[in-house]
Write a protein that holds these residues in place. Structure first.
Motif, short mmCIF file in Angstrom:
data_model
loop_
_atom_site.label_atom_id
_atom_site.label_comp_id
_atom_site.label_asym_id
_atom_site.label_seq_id
_atom_site.Cartn_x
_atom_site.Cartn_y
_atom_site.Cartn_z
N GLY A 85 31.67 -38.99 -8.29
CA GLY A 85 31.06 -39.92 -7.33
C GLY A 85 29.77 -40.43 -7.93
O GLY A 85 29.38 -40.01 -9.03
N SER A 86 29.11 -41.39 -7.22
CA SER A 86 27.90 -41.98 -7.81
C SER A 86 26.83 -40.90 -8.04
O SER A 86 26.07 -40.98 -8.98
CB SER A 86 27.37 -43.08 -6.91
OG SER A 86 27.02 -42.53 -5.66
N ARG A 87 26.78 -39.91 -7.16
CA ARG A 87 25.81 -38.83 -7.33
C ARG A 87 26.50 -37.47 -7.22
O ARG A 87 25.91 -36.52 -6.73
CB ARG A 87 24.70 -38.94 -6.29
CG ARG A 87 23.88 -40.20 -6.42
CD ARG A 87 22.40 -39.90 -6.42
NE ARG A 87 21.69 -40.86 -7.23
CZ ARG A 87 21.11 -40.57 -8.40
NH1 ARG A 87 21.17 -39.37 -8.88
NH2 ARG A 87 20.48 -41.50 -9.07
N GLN A 88 27.73 -37.43 -7.63
CA GLN A 88 28.49 -36.19 -7.42
C GLN A 88 29.17 -35.74 -8.71
O GLN A 88 29.74 -36.55 -9.43
CB GLN A 88 29.55 -36.46 -6.33
CG GLN A 88 30.43 -35.27 -6.04
CD GLN A 88 31.38 -35.56 -4.89
OE1 GLN A 88 30.96 -35.76 -3.74
NE2 GLN A 88 32.66 -35.63 -5.19
N VAL A 89 29.08 -34.45 -8.98
CA VAL A 89 29.73 -33.91 -10.17
C VAL A 89 30.50 -32.66 -9.77
O VAL A 89 30.05 -31.89 -8.94
CB VAL A 89 28.69 -33.63 -11.29
CG1 VAL A 89 27.68 -32.58 -10.86
CG2 VAL A 89 29.36 -33.20 -12.58
N THR A 90 31.68 -32.48 -10.39
CA THR A 90 32.50 -31.30 -10.09
C THR A 90 32.69 -30.50 -11.38
O THR A 90 33.06 -31.06 -12.42
CB THR A 90 33.87 -31.73 -9.53
OG1 THR A 90 33.63 -32.50 -8.35
CG2 THR A 90 34.72 -30.52 -9.17
N ILE A 91 32.41 -29.21 -11.26
CA ILE A 91 32.57 -28.32 -12.41
C ILE A 91 33.79 -27.43 -12.16
O ILE A 91 33.83 -26.70 -11.17
CB ILE A 91 31.30 -27.48 -12.64
CG1 ILE A 91 30.10 -28.41 -12.90
CG2 ILE A 91 31.48 -26.51 -13.80
CD1 ILE A 91 28.76 -27.72 -13.01
N PHE A 92 34.75 -27.52 -13.05
CA PHE A 92 36.00 -26.78 -12.89
C PHE A 92 35.93 -25.46 -13.66
O PHE A 92 35.52 -25.44 -14.84
CB PHE A 92 37.17 -27.62 -13.41
CG PHE A 92 37.42 -28.84 -12.56
CD1 PHE A 92 38.30 -28.78 -11.48
CD2 PHE A 92 36.76 -30.04 -12.82
CE1 PHE A 92 38.52 -29.91 -10.69
CE2 PHE A 92 36.97 -31.16 -12.04
CZ PHE A 92 37.85 -31.10 -10.97
N LEU A 93 36.35 -24.39 -12.99
CA LEU A 93 36.35 -23.07 -13.62
C LEU A 93 37.73 -22.76 -14.18
O LEU A 93 38.74 -23.26 -13.68
CB LEU A 93 35.98 -21.99 -12.60
CG LEU A 93 34.73 -22.22 -11.74
CD1 LEU A 93 34.52 -21.03 -10.80
CD2 LEU A 93 33.50 -22.41 -12.61
N ARG A 94 37.76 -21.92 -15.20
CA ARG A 94 39.05 -21.46 -15.73
C ARG A 94 39.65 -20.42 -14.78
O ARG A 94 40.86 -20.33 -14.61
CB ARG A 94 38.86 -20.81 -17.09
CG ARG A 94 38.48 -21.78 -18.18
CD ARG A 94 38.42 -21.06 -19.52
NE ARG A 94 37.65 -21.84 -20.48
CZ ARG A 94 38.14 -22.88 -21.15
NH1 ARG A 94 39.38 -23.26 -20.95
NH2 ARG A 94 37.38 -23.55 -22.00
N HIS A 95 38.75 -19.58 -14.23
CA HIS A 95 39.16 -18.54 -13.27
C HIS A 95 38.09 -18.52 -12.19
O HIS A 95 36.99 -18.99 -12.42
CB HIS A 95 39.15 -17.15 -13.92
CG HIS A 95 39.75 -17.12 -15.27
ND1 HIS A 95 41.10 -17.01 -15.47
CD2 HIS A 95 39.19 -17.16 -16.51
CE1 HIS A 95 41.33 -17.01 -16.76
NE2 HIS A 95 40.19 -17.10 -17.42
N PRO A 96 38.42 -17.94 -11.04
CA PRO A 96 37.34 -17.72 -10.08
C PRO A 96 36.23 -16.91 -10.76
O PRO A 96 36.52 -15.98 -11.51
CB PRO A 96 38.01 -16.90 -8.97
CG PRO A 96 39.46 -17.19 -9.11
CD PRO A 96 39.71 -17.43 -10.57
N TYR A 97 34.98 -17.29 -10.54
CA TYR A 97 33.87 -16.62 -11.23
C TYR A 97 32.71 -16.44 -10.24
O TYR A 97 31.94 -17.37 -9.98
CB TYR A 97 33.44 -17.45 -12.45
CG TYR A 97 32.37 -16.79 -13.29
CD1 TYR A 97 32.57 -15.51 -13.81
CD2 TYR A 97 31.17 -17.43 -13.58
CE1 TYR A 97 31.60 -14.90 -14.59
CE2 TYR A 97 30.20 -16.83 -14.35
CZ TYR A 97 30.42 -15.56 -14.85
OH TYR A 97 29.46 -14.95 -15.61
N ALA A 98 32.61 -15.24 -9.68
CA ALA A 98 31.64 -14.99 -8.60
C ALA A 98 30.18 -15.23 -9.01
O ALA A 98 29.39 -15.72 -8.20
CB ALA A 98 31.83 -13.57 -8.08
#
Lengths: 536, 317
Positions: free
Chosen positions: A146-159
C-alpha cells in the motif's frame, strides 16, 4: 649560531603543540546558546561508527546506532512495544505475515520521506549483507502492499519477531544504500543518514568522543537535548561531581554520595545474570546429581552479602529474570545445604577422606574454577566470587583450584570446553524468551561462551524449538514455563545472581533516563532509551 | 668515523629485523582470539554460520615476508576492531603520548638533575638528608597510587583540574582557550609521572655528583677562583649527564608501556590506551603495529644515545 640552535630546540615542542591544536580545531562546534547539551561518560570511549555495519557488536555500540537509526517499533519505559516508524501492525496467521502501517511524518535526516519501500529494501539489504544483530533467517521476503503499508512474510511462525526484528532492526534509506556494493566499507556521510532523533556529527577515535545533534524535524517531536556528547571517562564519580558529565555508570557504593549531590541514581536489579558455567560434557559434571550438589553447596545469599556487598539479587534457576512476564515462579529450588550436597555426592559413590573431602576410587575430587573480570553493560566488573565459592564448595567436601585469568583467555577455554567450572554472565534475561534457546542449546548459540550448549535432554530441545513457533501468548507461556522448569532441574549452567547495575544522572537537564524492562533492542541493559530524550 | 657509523648501521638493521620478527610472532601467541573476545559477552549470539564467516575474515595472515614488504610501503595492516589502517591510528595517538611522556621525561630529568646536584653540593646538611630520605620513600610509591591521590585532591576535593581526557570534548573555545584546556587536562597525568620519575633521577644525579665532587679537577677549578655555580654546573654536573642520559633513553624507550597505567587512569588518549584496548580485544594487527612502533622507538633511542654519548664523552667512540 647558538641562539639559532636554542630557538630550534624551543621550536619542536611548539610545533607539536600547534599540530595537536590544528588537529583538534575541527572539533570545536558552533555555540548553541540556550539549548541543553547532555554529556554521557563511557569507560571505553570507542564503540565504532554509529551505523549497523560499523558499530561494535556490544550493547553500547547498538545504543550509539539507535540515536541515528529508528526501527519499526520500540520499547517504552514499561518494556512494551510502542509505535516508532510504524504506527500500527498486525499479524496474519494464514499468510504468516506481519503488516505495518508506516508513520507519514517520518523523514530521513536529508529531508526525504521514510517509505514502506525503505522497509522492504532494508529486509533485502540485511538478507544480502547479514549482521549479527539482524538475523533474518526466519524471514522470507517483504512486499510494499500500500502507499504506506509493508508486509513482511515469515518462513515459519516466529514468536520473537516483534522484539527480535521489528524492535531491533534499523530501517535503512533505500535512496542511499541502493548503490552501495559493500556496506562494511561505506563510511561516507550518507552512511549515517537515518531517521532517528539525532544526527551523527563526529567521532574522534583517539579521544573516544562522539557528537550528535538533535534532528529538529524528528517525527516524534523535537528532542529535549540539542546535543549528545559521549566522552571517555574512567572516573565517573569525579566526573559527575565536577559537572563534566551528566550521565555515567557508577558502582552501587557511589550511589549515596551522589544522591547527596542531588544526582538521581537508577539501578537495574534483574537484567544481567551472573552464572556458573559447568562443563556438563565431562564427568562428574555430566551427572545431573553432581550439578545439583553444586547448587546445594553454593549459598548465593552469602555470596551476594560478602562478595557483592549486598548489591545483587539471587537469580532464578530457570534462567529468565524474575521480572520477566513469562517467569515461572514454581521451580525446583536448591536451598543452601552442604549436607544435602554431600548426600548427593555419596549417592554417586564418592567417599569422604579424613579431612571430609571426597574421593572416588582413590582419586581425590578436585575441580578447577576459572574466574576473571567480566564485562557487564560495557563496563568491566571485578570478580570477588571465586574465593567465596571455593570456600563454600570446600564445606561440601569438594576441593577447588581457583584459576584467575584474563577474560579473553577464560572465554577461549570455555569455548573449547577446557574447563570444569567458570564464572561468566550475560544480559538479555529480561528480554524475549528466545534468550533461553541461545543460552541453553548449541543449535541456537554457535560457539557462544555464555551459552551452556546443552542438548542432553530431548524434551528440552523439543520445547525450545516449539516455543519459537508459538504465536499464541498462552501457549508460549506454557512452553516457556516448562523450559524453565527443566533448566532448573538439569542445571546445565547455574544462574547465581543479578548484580545491581547503576547509573547516576543530572536531573536538572529535564531528561528522565530509565532502564527499559527487557532491555533496549535485543535486551541491552543500558538506561539510554531514546524515548527518554524525545518530546514532552 | 664513517666506517664506525656504517658498521653500527648494519648491526642495528639486523637487530631490527630480528626484533620485528619477534614482534610479529608474539602477539599471535596470545591465548584468546578476536571473534571470541568481541562476541563472547555481546548481546547478540552468533549462529554457527556467522561465526565461521567471522573466523575466516579475522584469521591472522601468516607470511612474515609479505608483512615486511607491506611495512616498508607503510602498510601496517588494518585494525580489526577500529576498521582503520593501523599506521593512521598510531600516528593519531602518538602526539599525545609524546606530549605526556616526553614532557614528563624532560621535566623529571631536568628537575631531578638540578635537585640532585644541589643536594650533593650540600652533602651532610639537613636539606640533603631530608631530600634523600623523602625521595627514597617516594620512589617506592607506584604511579597508580600517586595518580589516584592527585586525582582525589586536585580534581574531586578542590575541583581545580579535570578528572580525565585530553581536552574538553566539543568545547566552544578559541585557539587560546583550547591550549589552556589542553594544559589543564595534561597537568594531573604529567604531575603523576614527574612525581614518579623525579626521585630516581634525583638519587642518581646526587650519587653521581658525590663521586665527581671528590675529583682533583674540581679543586683546580675552585683554586682558579671560579664562582661556585660555575664549578657546580660547568665542571662537575657535566659529568653527571652520562648516567642521566642513559636513564632518560631507557625510560623513553618504554614510552608505550610506561604510559599505559597513567593513560588508563586519566582516560588520557595515546598509545598506552590504544595498546590496552587492542590487547583486550585481541586486535592482532593493531597489537603488532604498536609493538613494532615501540621496537622502532627503542632502536632509534639506542642509536641516538650512542651518538649522543660520542658528543658528551668522546672516549666512548
Amino acid at each position: 649560531m647558538n641562539s639559532g640552535a636554542s630557538s630550534n630546540r624551543c621550536l619542536w615542542p611548539a610545533i607539536l603543540l600547534a599540530a595537536i591544536c590544528l588537529t583538534l580545531l575541527p572539533l570545536l562546534g558552533p555555540a548553541r546558546a540556550g539549548e541543553p547539551t547532555v554529556r554521557i561518560a563511557d569507560g571505553r570511549g570507542d564503540w565504532g561508527l554509529p551505523n549497523p555495519f560499523h558499530h561494535y557488536p556490544r550493547g553500547p555500540g547498538y545504543i550509539h546506532m539507535s540515536w541515528v537509526f529508528d526501527t519499526l517499533v520500540w520499547k517504552d519505559h514499561r518494556g512494551e512495544l510502542v509505535p516508532a516508524l510504524a504506527n500500527s501492525w498486525a499479524y496474519e496467521p494464514q499468510r504468516q505475515a506481519f503488516t505495518f502501517q508506516m508513520n507519514p511524518q517520518a523523514q530521513w535526516h536529508d529531508g526525504t520521506p521514510v517509505t514502506a519501500a525503505d522497509v522492504a529494501f532494508t529486509i533485502d539489504l540485511f538478507q544480502r549483507h547479514p549482521t549479527p544483530w539482524v538475523n533474518l533467517k526466519e524471514i522470507s521476503h517483504a512486499e510494499v502492499t500500500g502507499s504506506r503499508q509493508v508486509t513482511i512474510f515469515l518462513r515459519h511462525p516466529y514468536a520473537p519477531f516483534l522484539a527480535d526484528i521489528g524492535g531491533t532492526m534499523p530501517i535503512m534509506p533505500a535512496h542511499i544504500w541502493r548503490e552501495v556494493e559493500e556496506p562494511t566499507s561505506f563510511t561516507e556521510p550518507g552512511a549515517f543518514i537515518g531517521s532517528g532523533p539525532f544526527r551523527f556529527i563526529d567521532f574522534n577515535k583517539v579521544q573516544g568522543t562522539y557528537l550528535y545533534e538533535a534532528f529538529a524535524d524528528y517525527y516524534q517531536g523535537r528532542p529535549k537535548a540539542a546535543r549528545l556528547i559521549y566522552l571517555r571517562s574512567s572516573q565517573p564519580l569525579v566526573a559527575l561531581s565536577r559537572g563534566e558529565v551528566d550521565l555515567a555508570a557508577i558502582q552501587p557504593e557511589m550511589a549515596d554520595a551522589l544522591k547527596k549531590q542531588n544526582f538521581t541514581v537508577l539501578c537495574d536489579e534483574r537484567g544481567w545474570n551472573r552464572k556458573l558455567m559447568i562443563n556438563h560434557r565431562r564427568p562428574p559434571f555430566s551427572d545431573r546429581r553432581f550439578r545439583q550438589a553444586l547448587a546445594h553447596a553454593i549459598d548465593r545469599e552469602a555470596l551476594i552479602a560478602q562478595a557483592q556487598r549486598g548489591h545483587a539479587r539471587p537469580a532464578s534457576y530457570g534462567l529468565l529474570s524474575k521480572d520477566h512476564s513469562l517467569y515461572n515462579p514454581d521451580l525446583p529450588d536448591y536451598a543452601p545445604d552442604p549436607a544435602k550436597a554431600r548426600a548427593l555426592l555419596e549417592e554417586m559413590g564418592y567417599t569422604a577422606d579424613a579431612e571430609g573431602f571426597y574421593q572416588l576410587e582413590g582419586r581425590p575430587l578436585i575441580v578447577e574454577l576459572l574466574v576473571s573480570n567480566i564485562t557487564a553493560g560495557g563496563q568491566s566488573v571485578p570478580n570477588r566470587d571465586g574465593e567465596k565459592i571455593r570456600r563454600q564448595l570446600a564445606r561440601a567436601g569438594i576441593r577447588v583450584e581457583l584459576v584467575n585469568m584474563e577474560q579473553a583467555v577464560t572465554d577461549q577455554r570455555i569455548r573449547d570446553w577446557q574447563f570444569d567450572l567458570a564464572l561468566s554472565g550475560h544480559g538479555g534475561v529480561a528480554g524475549d524468551a528466545r534468550i533461553l534457546n541461545e543460552m541453553i542449546s548449541p543449535n541456537y548459540s554457535g560457539g557462544s561462551v555464555n551459552s551452556a550448549r546443552f542438548d542432553a535432554n530431548p524434551e528440552l530441545e523439543e520445547l525450545l524449538a516449539t516455543q519459537l513457533r508459538a504465536m499464541e501468548p498462552d501457549e508460549r507461556r506454557r512452553l516457556v514455563h516448562r523450559i524453565q522448569e527443566l533448566h532448573a532441574l538439569e542445571l546445565p549452567a547455574m544462574p547465581l545472581y543479578y548484580p545491581d547495575a547503576c547509573v547516576a544522572y543530572n536531573p536538572r537537564l529535564g531528561i528522565d533516563w530509565f532502564y527499559t524492562p527487557g532491555g533496549v533492542g535485543k535486551g541491552i541493559p543500558i538506561p539510554q532509551n531514546k524515548l527518554s530524550v524525545i518530546g514532552e | 668515523m664513517m666506517s664506525v657509523l656504517w658498521r653500527r648501521g648494519v648491526v642495528y638493521l639486523l637487530a631490527a629485523l630480528a626484533i620485528v620478527y619477534v614482534g610479529y610472532r608474539l602477539p599471535g601467541l596470545l591465548p584468546g582470539d578476536y571473534v571470541t573476545t568481541v562476541y563472547g559477552g555481546a548481546e547478540v549470539v552468533l549462529t554457527a554460520d556467522q561465526e565461521q564467516l567471522l573466523r575466516a575474515r579475522y584469521a591472522a595472515a601468516d607470511n612474515f615476508f609479505s608483512y615486511l614488504q607491506n611495512l616498508l610501503l607503510l602498510d601496517w595492516g588494518e585494525s580489526w576492531a577500529h576498521k582503520t589502517p593501523v599506521f593512521t591510528l598510531i600516528m593519531a595517538a602518538l602526539p599525545w603520548t609524546l606530549l605526556l611522556m616526553g614532557g614528563a621525561h624532560l621535566l623529571a630529568t631536568a628537575l631531578g638533575m638540578i635537585a640532585g646536584v644541589e643536594a650533593a653540593w650540600r652533602r651532610g646538611g639537613r636539606l640533603e638528608k631530608a631530600g634523600v630520605g623523602s625521595m627514597t620513600l617516594l620512589q617506592g610509591v607506584p604511579e597508580l597510587a600517586l595518580g589516584v591521590v592527585l586525582l582525589l585532591v586536585f580534581s574531586y576535593q578542590l575541583g581545580w583540574l579535570p578528572a580525565g581526557g585530553g581536552l574538553s570534548a566539543y568545547a566552544e573555545a578559541g585557539t587560546g582557550g583550547l591550549l589552556l584546556d589542553l594544559l589543564r587536562h595534561l597537568l594531573l597525568p604529567l604531575a603523576t609521572l614527574v612525581l614518579a620519575w623525579f626521585p630516581g633521577n634525583f638519587l642518581l644525579a646526587r650519587a653521581s655528583m658525590v663521586l665527581v665532587l671528590r675529583q682533583p679537577f674540581l679543586v683546580t677549578a675552585r683554586a682558579k677562583g671560579l664562582p661556585p655555580w660555575r664549578v657546580r654546573y660547568r665542571h662537575a654536573a657535566r659529568n653527571v649527564l652520562l648516567p642521566l642520559v642513559t636513564r632518560f633513553g631507557l625510560r623513553l624507550a618504554f614510552m608505550v608501556t610506561g604510559a599505559l597505567v597513567v593513560e588508563t587512569l586519566f582516560a588520557y588518549p595515546g598509545l598506552g590506551t590504544l595498546l590496552y584496548q587492542a590487547i583486550s580485544l585481541r586486535d592482532l594487527p593493531l597489537v603488532q603495529g604498536i609493538v613494532l612502533a615501540a621496537i622502532l622507538a627503542l632502536l632509534a633511542v639506542n642509536l641516538g644515545l650512542e651518538l649522543l654519548y660520542g658528543r658528551l664523552d668522546p672516549r666512548t667512540w
